[in-house]
Design an enzyme around this catalytic site. Structure first.
Site, PDB file in Angstrom:
ATOM      1  N   ASN A 109       0.827  -1.210   0.000  1.00 49.41           N
ATOM      2  CA  ASN A 109       0.000   0.000   0.000  1.00 49.41           C
ATOM      3  C   ASN A 109       0.868   1.269   0.000  1.00 49.41           C
ATOM      4  OD1 ASN A 109      -2.342   1.719   0.117  1.00 49.41           O
ATOM      5  ND2 ASN A 109      -3.428  -0.065   0.881  1.00 49.41           N
ATOM      6  N   ARG A 110       0.255   2.416   0.315  1.00 44.57           N
ATOM      7  CA  ARG A 110       0.909   3.700   0.039  1.00 44.57           C
ATOM      8  C   ARG A 110       1.574   4.328   1.260  1.00 44.57           C
ATOM      9  NH1 ARG A 110      -3.337   3.102  -3.311  1.00 44.57           N
ATOM     10  NH2 ARG A 110      -2.968   3.663  -5.479  1.00 44.57           N
ATOM     11  N   HIS A 135       3.387  -0.056  -2.727  1.00 45.18           N
ATOM     12  CA  HIS A 135       3.748  -1.478  -2.791  1.00 45.18           C
ATOM     13  C   HIS A 135       5.260  -1.728  -2.898  1.00 45.18           C
ATOM     14  CE1 HIS A 135      -0.424  -2.277  -2.886  1.00 45.18           C
ATOM     15  NE2 HIS A 135      -0.641  -2.292  -4.183  1.00 45.18           N
ATOM     16  N   HIS A 208      -1.227  -9.999  -3.227  1.00 49.31           N
ATOM     17  CA  HIS A 208      -2.063  -9.147  -4.072  1.00 49.31           C
ATOM     18  C   HIS A 208      -2.832  -9.967  -5.115  1.00 49.31           C
ATOM     19  CE1 HIS A 208      -3.276  -5.479  -6.090  1.00 49.31           C
ATOM     20  NE2 HIS A 208      -2.581  -4.746  -5.238  1.00 49.31           N
ATOM     21  N   SER A 209      -3.439 -11.075  -4.685  1.00 48.52           N
ATOM     22  CA  SER A 209      -4.242 -11.858  -5.639  1.00 48.52           C
ATOM     23  C   SER A 209      -5.492 -11.092  -6.026  1.00 48.52           C
ATOM     24  CB  SER A 209      -4.643 -13.202  -5.021  1.00 48.52           C
ATOM     25  OG  SER A 209      -3.528 -14.062  -5.013  1.00 48.52           O
ATOM     26  N   TYR A 210      -5.844 -11.201  -7.300  1.00 45.52           N
ATOM     27  CA  TYR A 210      -7.086 -10.619  -7.819  1.00 45.52           C
ATOM     28  C   TYR A 210      -8.075 -11.767  -7.976  1.00 45.52           C
ATOM     29  CZ  TYR A 210      -4.848  -6.221  -9.384  1.00 45.52           C
ATOM     30  OH  TYR A 210      -4.203  -5.007  -9.464  1.00 45.52           O
ATOM     31  N   ASP A 274     -11.424   1.221  -3.181  1.00 36.86           N
ATOM     32  CA  ASP A 274      -9.967   1.097  -3.070  1.00 36.86           C
ATOM     33  C   ASP A 274      -9.627   1.637  -1.681  1.00 36.86           C
ATOM     34  OD1 ASP A 274      -7.331   0.695  -3.573  1.00 36.86           O
ATOM     35  OD2 ASP A 274      -7.183   2.023  -5.320  1.00 36.86           O
ATOM     36  N   GLN A 311      -7.463  -4.093   2.683  1.00 30.02           N
ATOM     37  CA  GLN A 311      -7.682  -3.210   1.535  1.00 30.02           C
ATOM     38  C   GLN A 311      -8.613  -3.928   0.568  1.00 30.02           C
ATOM     39  OE1 GLN A 311      -6.237  -0.135   1.248  1.00 30.02           O
ATOM     40  NE2 GLN A 311      -6.790   0.436  -0.837  1.00 30.02           N
ATOM     41  N   GLU A 339      -6.655  -7.373   0.391  1.00 30.09           N
ATOM     42  CA  GLU A 339      -5.262  -7.375   0.857  1.00 30.09           C
ATOM     43  C   GLU A 339      -5.225  -7.168   2.364  1.00 30.09           C
ATOM     44  OE1 GLU A 339      -3.327  -4.317  -1.763  1.00 30.09           O
ATOM     45  OE2 GLU A 339      -5.220  -4.620  -2.784  1.00 30.09           O
TER      46      GLU A 339
HETATM   47  C1  BGC Z   1      -4.138  -0.343  -4.516  1.00 32.22           C
HETATM   48  C2  BGC Z   1      -4.658   0.243  -5.798  1.00 32.22           C
HETATM   49  C3  BGC Z   1      -3.681  -0.087  -6.887  1.00 32.22           C
HETATM   50  C4  BGC Z   1      -3.563  -1.590  -6.964  1.00 32.22           C
HETATM   51  C5  BGC Z   1      -2.587  -2.034  -8.009  1.00 32.22           C
HETATM   52  C6  BGC Z   1      -4.048  -1.830  -4.688  1.00 32.22           C
HETATM   53  O1  BGC Z   1      -3.537  -2.385  -3.536  1.00 32.22           O
HETATM   54  O2  BGC Z   1      -4.943  -0.014  -3.424  1.00 32.22           O
HETATM   55  O3  BGC Z   1      -4.814   1.635  -5.679  1.00 32.22           O
HETATM   56  O4  BGC Z   1      -4.098   0.432  -8.096  1.00 32.22           O
HETATM   57  O5  BGC Z   1      -3.150  -2.094  -5.733  1.00 32.22           O
HETATM   58  O6  BGC Z   1      -1.420  -1.356  -7.900  1.00 32.22           O
END
Ligand code: BGC
Length: 375
Positions: A109-110, A135, A208-210, A274, A311, A339
């Protein structure tokens, strides 16, 4: 190629709601863990590991980025399909998809303006998301080759190790990281994260699995139903940095305290979900915190974690640039991420649970995903 065997069997994919019926699909597979060469990156060999349990759940993980590349489970009719976005070759990942299945670190994250302070020292991190750090930076843990030790006790396990050097992406301290993936015969995939450091440093590791439980990215996740055990979330500014407030979800589209279709309130959330949810918890024990279900496929995924935050991201920035192996387009809301984490920008928010790891302490978190078919 080698195999660590737990036994070779003809696996009947379980049919869940239809236990008495004959299995609809049978696959010949090897229970345990096997590996194959998957190419080379940074002068290191990249492998793809296949973990298979006795029910025919098959998870493939690469030591490139510690990435889960596929996670095959049956639907309500016993038909297998992968519930995560991924590619079938290393090349796909080298084109930098947005963290598909990857292990994310040193800080998932940020971090606002890529900057934080420890005592009087200011640390500047690589900025790779506008003015912010995201990340782990330009070359985070998702873009490195981990050393891998596949093992098996009674179930397949893959241990990945990586040493992040002092100064890497701007972070202080040599960080020794170890992540263990275990696939159980109860259809649980657990991820156990450990790290130690020789200088105080922020650490926030996640996967970070989708997910798309329908296993078809052309069916968006908006019809899937989510429950999150969170009465509060952390509102963000226009660059997705928390404002520092902890806000109630009550009466807002962030209320998933009872199961809700994701599409129900998404249009009133600018850009889509998000956001970090503040999980309801009294302690840091492993706790059931979220559940995703899909009535179309009959698949259900439960999430357990020791982390304080989650997240929830609805793939808002997916734009069709990436395609699946069979040519399907991966567009907006084609999948979602759950996440498990500490809150974004914690190094700059003294009131958030701390993410600083000190020398002599061990970072240790567990996240577990349990798969089943709806009854
Ligand atoms: C973030 C998104 C980001 C994505 C892919 C997520 O964890 O919250 O803002 O676009 O990851 O980078």
């Amino acid at each position: 190629m080698y195999h660590i065997l737990l036994g070779t069997a003809t696996i009947a994919l379980f049919t869940g709601c239809n236990q008495d019926a004959q299995p609809k699909n049978e696959i010949q597979n090897t229970v345990g863990i096997s590996s194959k060469n998957w190419g080379e990156w940074d002068g290191k060999s990249v492998f793809l590991y296949t973990l298979t349990n006795k029910n025919g759940v098959v998870v493939t993980i690469s030591n490139y980025g510690g990435t889960i590349t596929s996670w095959v489970v049956p639907d309500k009719n016993g038909k297998p399909g992968s519930i995560v976005l991924g590619f079938d070759s290393l090349t796909g990942y080298l084109e930098h998809p947005p963290y598909f299945g990857a292990l994310v670190g040193r800080y998932g994250n940020r971090i606002a303006n890529g900057k934080f302070k420890i005592g009087d020292s200011v640390y500047h991190l690589a900025t790779n998301n506008g003015k912010n750090h995201l990340h782990g930076g330009l070359k985070g843990f998702d873009k490195v080759v981990w050393s891998a030790s596949p093992t098996t006790d009674s179930v397949p396990m893959l241990v990945l190790n990586y040493t992040s050097k002092d100064g890497e992406e701007g972070y202080p301290g040599n960080l020794i990281v170890s992540v263990k993936y275990t696939l159980t015969n109860d259809n649980e995939l657990s991820i156990e994260y450990n790290a130690v450091t020789d200088k105080t440093t922020p650490v926030n590791l996640t996967n970070h699995s989708y997910f798309n439980l329908s296993s078809d990215p052309e069916r968006t996740v908006l019809d899937q139903t989510l429950w999150i055990d969170a009465d509060n979330y952390t509102p963000v500014d226009s660059t997705l940095i928390p404002t520092g407030k902890i806000a109630s979800v009550k009466g807002t589209p962030f209320d998933f305290t009872v199961p809700v279709k994701i599409g129900k309130g998404i249009d009133s959330v600018k850009g889509g979900y998000d956001h970090n949810f503040v999980l309801n918890r009294k302690d840091s024990s492993l706790q059931r915190v979220a559940q995703l279900t899909d009535s179309f496929s009959g698949r259900k995924l439960e999430l357990f974690t020791t982390e304080p935050g989650l997240q929830f991201y609805t793939g808002n920035f997916l734009d069709g640039k990436f395609k699946t192996a069979d040519g399907k387009s991966i567009g907006k809301h084609a999948a979602l991420c759950l996440e498990t984490q500490h809150f974004p920008d914690s190094p700059n928010e003294p009131d958030f649970p701390s993410t600083f790891l000190m020398p002599g302490k061990t970072y240790h978190t567990i996240t577990k995903y349990r798969f089943s078919v709806l009854k």
